[in-house]
Design a protein around this motif. Structure first.
Motif: not given
Length: 209
Positions: A156-161
């Motif tokens: 997982f990663a933080i959604n850029p939006d």
């Protein structure tokens, strides 16, 4: 007084029924609430099934028997009224200002598990897609706990939006349908915490025995 009159008038024109089994019930006080029979048969807990391992969680009940079959059916028919009934107790325990973050699937939209997003909808709290998948992972049904942890590492990663979105002291709960080994939930939780978000735990429909 007005609420009681409203419920009485509803009973005159609409036959109230359980959202799950559709049997007639005797009150409109809680239209989303399951009947006593369904509550017992599905093993739904009055305040949810709570625990601290493998992550802090609150589930509707144990993932077995009739609740397991109902959850599997929900993946296909996506009946929001039934889902609201199953999550009725969970909704009552959540703070009004709780923020829900559904765990995303790596599959394409047509094949993705619809339940995390639908659970958020049934709980009626603010929802943010803070997480995104970084890479595909293999199905975990036949993996050991150690293999599941390795499979989900850095998934997982933080959604850029959403990176500029500030949560301050808002209590965050991640949302998934089933809690098994906790590998997916733990990786999602750690990703959010590493980005500075305060996460309280996991909300799910069922916890495997």
């Amino acid at each position: 007084m007005l609420t009681a009159l409203h419920d009485c008038l509803q009973d005159l024109f609409v036959v109230p029924s359980c959202p799950i089994c559709k049997k007639v019930i005797h009150t409109h006080q809680h239209a989303d609430q399951p009947c006593n029979d369904c509550t017992q048969k599905l093993g739904l807990m009055e305040r949810g099934l709570r625990g601290a391992t493998p992550v802090r969680f609150n589930a509707a009940g144990w993932y077995r028997g009739k609740l397991r079959r109902e959850i599997l059916r929900l993946k296909l028919n996506q009946d929001l009224s039934v889902l609201k009934a199953i999550t009725f107790a969970l909704r009552r325990t959540l703070p009004a200002k709780a923020l829900l973050v559904p765990i995303p699937s790596w599959k394409t939209q047509k094949r993705a598990n619809p339940l995390p997003a639908l659970i958020c909808l049934s709980l009626g709290r603010t929802t943010k897609t803070l997480l995104k998948r970084c890479r595909p992972t293999v199905g975990q049904h036949h993996l050991s706990r150690r293999q599941r942890l390795a499979n989900m590492q850095s998934a997982f990663a933080i959604n850029p939006d959403q990176q500029s979105w500030c949560v301050s002291e808002t209590p965050i709960w991640i949302v998934d349908d089933i809690l098994t080994s906790g590998a997916t939930a733990r990786e999602a939780l750690n990703t959010l915490k590493s980005a500075g978000f305060g996460v309280r735990g996991l909300i799910c429909l069922g916890r495997t025995p």
